[in-house]
Design an enzyme around this catalytic site. Structure first.
Site, PDB file in Angstrom:
ATOM      1  N   CYS A 279       0.823  -1.230   0.000  1.00 12.70           N
ATOM      2  CA  CYS A 279       0.000   0.000   0.000  1.00 12.70           C
ATOM      3  C   CYS A 279       0.844   1.261   0.000  1.00 12.70           C
ATOM      4  O   CYS A 279       0.387   2.315  -0.429  1.00 12.70           O
ATOM      5  CB  CYS A 279      -0.919   0.015   1.213  1.00 12.70           C
TER       6      CYS A 279
ATOM      7  N   HIS B  82      -3.896   6.846   0.914  1.00 12.09           N
ATOM      8  CA  HIS B  82      -4.203   5.495   0.449  1.00 12.09           C
ATOM      9  C   HIS B  82      -5.644   5.158   0.826  1.00 12.09           C
ATOM     10  O   HIS B  82      -6.122   5.562   1.885  1.00 12.09           O
ATOM     11  CB  HIS B  82      -3.223   4.516   1.098  1.00 12.09           C
TER      12      HIS B  82
ATOM     13  N   ASN C  10     -10.133  -0.775  -2.780  1.00 14.36           N
ATOM     14  CA  ASN C  10      -8.719  -0.597  -2.428  1.00 14.36           C
ATOM     15  C   ASN C  10      -7.860  -1.133  -3.570  1.00 14.36           C
ATOM     16  O   ASN C  10      -7.896  -2.330  -3.862  1.00 14.36           O
ATOM     17  CB  ASN C  10      -8.458  -1.363  -1.125  1.00 14.36           C
TER      18      ASN C  10
HETATM   19  O1  UT7 Z   1      -4.761  -1.615   2.427  1.00 19.86           O
HETATM   20  C1  UT7 Z   1      -3.927  -2.243   3.348  1.00 19.86           C
HETATM   21  C2  UT7 Z   1      -4.277  -1.916   4.745  1.00 19.86           C
HETATM   22  N1  UT7 Z   1      -5.551  -2.492   5.077  1.00 19.86           N
HETATM   23  C3  UT7 Z   1      -6.316  -1.892   5.933  1.00 19.86           C
HETATM   24  O2  UT7 Z   1      -5.991  -0.826   6.416  1.00 19.86           O
HETATM   25  C4  UT7 Z   1      -7.580  -2.575   6.332  1.00 19.86           C
HETATM   26  C5  UT7 Z   1      -7.808  -2.361   7.811  1.00 19.86           C
HETATM   27  N2  UT7 Z   1      -8.912  -3.121   8.339  1.00 19.86           N
HETATM   28  C6  UT7 Z   1     -10.214  -2.896   8.012  1.00 19.86           C
HETATM   29  O3  UT7 Z   1     -10.502  -2.071   7.158  1.00 19.86           O
HETATM   30  C7  UT7 Z   1     -11.271  -3.630   8.771  1.00 19.86           C
HETATM   31  O4  UT7 Z   1     -10.668  -4.317   9.840  1.00 19.86           O
HETATM   32  C8  UT7 Z   1     -12.075  -4.634   7.903  1.00 19.86           C
HETATM   33  C9  UT7 Z   1     -12.974  -3.895   6.941  1.00 19.86           C
HETATM   34  C10 UT7 Z   1     -11.160  -5.547   7.132  1.00 19.86           C
HETATM   35  C11 UT7 Z   1     -12.972  -5.476   8.802  1.00 19.86           C
HETATM   36  O5  UT7 Z   1     -13.838  -4.623   9.542  1.00 19.86           O
HETATM   37  P1  UT7 Z   1     -13.933  -4.747  11.123  1.00 19.86           P
HETATM   38  O6  UT7 Z   1     -14.961  -3.786  11.535  1.00 19.86           O
HETATM   39  O7  UT7 Z   1     -12.558  -4.608  11.697  1.00 19.86           O
HETATM   40  O8  UT7 Z   1     -14.487  -6.206  11.315  1.00 19.86           O
HETATM   41  P2  UT7 Z   1     -13.842  -7.429  12.096  1.00 19.86           P
HETATM   42  O9  UT7 Z   1     -12.783  -8.072  11.298  1.00 19.86           O
HETATM   43  O10 UT7 Z   1     -13.522  -7.015  13.497  1.00 19.86           O
HETATM   44  O11 UT7 Z   1     -15.092  -8.395  12.153  1.00 19.86           O
HETATM   45  C12 UT7 Z   1     -16.312  -8.022  12.809  1.00 19.86           C
HETATM   46  C13 UT7 Z   1     -17.360  -9.052  12.471  1.00 19.86           C
HETATM   47  C14 UT7 Z   1     -16.879 -10.480  12.659  1.00 19.86           C
HETATM   48  O12 UT7 Z   1     -17.977 -11.258  13.115  1.00 19.86           O
HETATM   49  P3  UT7 Z   1     -18.120 -11.616  14.689  1.00 19.86           P
HETATM   50  O13 UT7 Z   1     -16.888 -12.353  15.048  1.00 19.86           O
HETATM   51  O14 UT7 Z   1     -18.244 -10.286  15.398  1.00 19.86           O
HETATM   52  O15 UT7 Z   1     -19.373 -12.426  14.717  1.00 19.86           O
HETATM   53  C15 UT7 Z   1     -16.502 -10.921  11.275  1.00 19.86           C
HETATM   54  O16 UT7 Z   1     -16.593 -12.310  11.102  1.00 19.86           O
HETATM   55  O17 UT7 Z   1     -17.715  -8.936  11.089  1.00 19.86           O
HETATM   56  C16 UT7 Z   1     -17.528 -10.203  10.450  1.00 19.86           C
HETATM   57  N3  UT7 Z   1     -17.089  -9.948   9.088  1.00 19.86           N
HETATM   58  C17 UT7 Z   1     -17.937  -9.807   8.064  1.00 19.86           C
HETATM   59  N4  UT7 Z   1     -19.278  -9.848   7.997  1.00 19.86           N
HETATM   60  C18 UT7 Z   1     -19.859  -9.644   6.804  1.00 19.86           C
HETATM   61  C19 UT7 Z   1     -15.816  -9.798   8.626  1.00 19.86           C
HETATM   62  N5  UT7 Z   1     -15.843  -9.558   7.306  1.00 19.86           N
HETATM   63  C20 UT7 Z   1     -17.146  -9.556   6.944  1.00 19.86           C
HETATM   64  C21 UT7 Z   1     -17.794  -9.350   5.709  1.00 19.86           C
HETATM   65  N6  UT7 Z   1     -19.140  -9.403   5.695  1.00 19.86           N
HETATM   66  N7  UT7 Z   1     -17.146  -9.082   4.578  1.00 19.86           N
END
Ligand code: UT7
Length: 337
Positions: free
Chosen positions: A117, A264, A294
Site C-alpha cells: 500500500c 491510500h 482498495n
Molecule cells: O490496504 C492495506 C491496509 N488495510 C487496511 O488498512 C484494512 C484495515 N482493516 C479494516 O478495514 C477492517 O478491519 C475490515 C474492513 C477488514 C474489517 O472490519 P472490522 O470492523 O474490523 O471487522 P472485524 O474483522 O472485526 O469483524 C467483525 C465481524 C466479525 O464477526 P463476529 O466475530 O463479530 O461475529 C466478522 O466475522 O464482522 C464479520 N465480518 C464480516 N461480515 C460480513 C468480517 N468480514 C465480513 C464481511 N461481511 N465481509
C-alpha cells in the site's frame, strides 16, 4: 544555468481501471456478506475487476499513456521507470520491464518496488531522489494492481476479498529549477517500516521459505490468498497515519484547513479518522474507495489524478499524500498544487 540542485515536480498524471464494475451485491452471496455490512464497515459500494485481455501491465500502460499525454511528453523522453505493485503479472521479472517494452522505451532502467500500500510513495521517493541528485531528469512512476485474480471468493476470505479492486495510476516526475515556483513541486518523501508487523497482512505462498514453494495442500488450505488481522491493521493505520500527517503539517508549518488529503484508500473510516485528528476539513479529503475499492499501490496516484482532473487542487494548495499498509510500511509527502 542554475548551480542549485534541481527540484522535482509532478507534471502529469493518469489512471486506468479494470473493465468490469462489480457491486457489493454481486459479491455478497458468494462471500457470505452484505451490501449493508460492506458499506458500513468500509465505505465501498463498487470496485472494478479486469476482463480477459487486461492485465496489470495493460492497466499500467493505459495509465502511463494518460500521464504522458497530460505532461505533454512522449514516452521517448523518459529516463527511467519505477513500478510499484504487489500483484505483478509474473513471479519474475517484475512489471517494470514489461511496461518498458509495452511503451517501447528500451533500454531505460526499470525498477520494481515491493512495498504494497505504501509502494507508490516509496517509488516516488526513489524518482525524486534520482532527479534531485541529477541522475535522471524525467521518471515515470506507476502504482498498478490486479487483485481480482487472487481473491478468496468464499466466506473464508470475506474480510479481505470485499476490499480490493483492480486499477493503476501513473505520474510523470520531472526536474525543475529549484528557484522556479511551478505546480506539482514535491517535498521529500518521509518513509517508515516496522517488520515486526509483517504477519499482520501477508501472503506467503508461493514462498521460497517453503519446500516446494507451493503445494496442492497449500492451495486447498487457501495459503496462496492474503491473510489480514483487520482490526490490528486498522488501529495501527489510524495511529500511524495521524501521527505522520500531523508531523508533516508541523514540519511545513501548514494550515490544515487549506490542505488536501490524498491518502491510500483502504477503508473510508480510516481516512475520516485521520482527517478529524489532524484538523483537515472533510471536504478537503479525497475518497475514491466508494467507487474503486482498495487498489493498493494504485490508490494514491489514481486519487491524485482524479483530484487534478476535477480541479480539486487549486494553485499553491498543499496536497498531503499518505500511505500505510502491509510490511508494515508507511510514507508521507507534500506536493504543492
Ligand atoms: O490496504 C492495506 C491496509 N488495510 C487496511 O488498512 C484494512 C484495515 N482493516 C479494516 O478495514 C477492517 O478491519 C475490515 C474492513 C477488514 C474489517 O472490519 P472490522 O470492523 O474490523 O471487522 P472485524 O474483522 O472485526 O469483524 C467483525 C465481524 C466479525 O464477526 P463476529 O466475530 O463479530 O461475529 C466478522 O466475522 O464482522 C464479520 N465480518 C464480516 N461480515 C460480513 C468480517 N468480514 C465480513 C464481511 N461481511 N465481509
Amino acid at each position: 544555468m542554475s548551480t542549485q540542485p534541481p527540484g522535482a515536480r509532478i507534471s502529469g498524471s493518469g489512471r486506468a481501471l479494470g473493465a468490469r464494475c462489480v457491486s457489493n451485491d454481486e459479491l455478497a452471496a458468494e462471500l457470505g456478506s452484505s451490501d449493508d455490512w460492506i458499506v458500513a464497515r468500509t465505505g465501498i459500494r463498487t470496485r472494478y475487476f479486469i476482463e480477459p485481455g487486461q492485465s496489470n501491465t495493460s492497466l499500467a500502460l493505459e495509465a502511463s499513456r494518460a500521464a504522458l499525454a497530460d505532461a505533454q511528453r512522449n514516452a521517448s523522453e523518459l529516463d527511467a521507470i519505477v513500478f510499484a505493485t504487489l500483484s505483478p503479472d509474473m513471479v519474475f521479472p517484475g512489471n517494470g520491464v514489461l511496461l518498458q517494452e509495452a511503451l517501447g522505451v528500451a533500454p531505460i532502467p526499470a525498477l520494481d518496488v515491493r512495498n504494497q500500500c505504501s509502494g507508490f510513495l516509496y517509488a516516488l521517493s526513489v524518482a525524486r531522489a534520482w532527479i534531485v541528485s541529477g541522475t535522471y531528469r524525467r521518471v515515470l512512476v506507476v502504482g498498478s494492481e490486479v487483485h481480482s485474480t487472487g481473491l478468496d471468493m468464499s466466506p473464508r476470505g470475506r474480510a479481505v476479498s470485499i476490499l480490493f479492486g483492480d486499477g493503476a495510476g501513473a505520474v510523470v516526475v520531472e526536474a525543475v529549477d529549484s528557484h522556479v515556483q511551478e505546480g506539482g513541486a514535491l517535498e521529500p518523501v518521509r518513509l517508515g517500516a516496522d517488520g515486526s508487523g509483517a504477519r499482520l497482512l501477508f501472503c506467503d505462498r508461493p514462498g521460497a521459505a517453503h519446500h516446494p514453494s507451493i503445494t496442492c495442500d497449500d492451495i486447498e488450505a487457501g495459503r496462496h490468498f492474503a491473510h489480514m488481522e483487520g482490526r490490528q491493521v486498522f488501529r495501527r493505520a489510524v495511529e500511524l497515519l495521524s501521527q505522520e500527517v500531523a508531523a508533516l503539517i508541523a514540519r511545513h508549518s501548514l494550515d490544515p484547513k487549506r490542505a488536501v488529503l490524498v491518502a491510500h484508500q483502504s477503508n473510508r473510516r480510516i481516512n475520516e479518522l485521520v482527517a478529524t485528528r489532524t484538523n483537515i476539513p472533510e471536504d478537503r479529503v479525497l475518497h475514491t474507495i466508494e467507487q474503486w475499492g482498495n487498489t493498493t499501490a494504485g490508490s494514491i496516484p489514481m486519487a491524485l489524478d482524479l483530484a487534478r482532473r476535477e480541479r480539486r487542487i487549486a494553485p499553491g494548495d498543499p496536497v498531503i499524500m499518505a500511505a500505510f499498509g502491509s510490511g508494515l510500511t508507511w510514507g508521507t509527502t507534500l506536493m504543492w498544487g
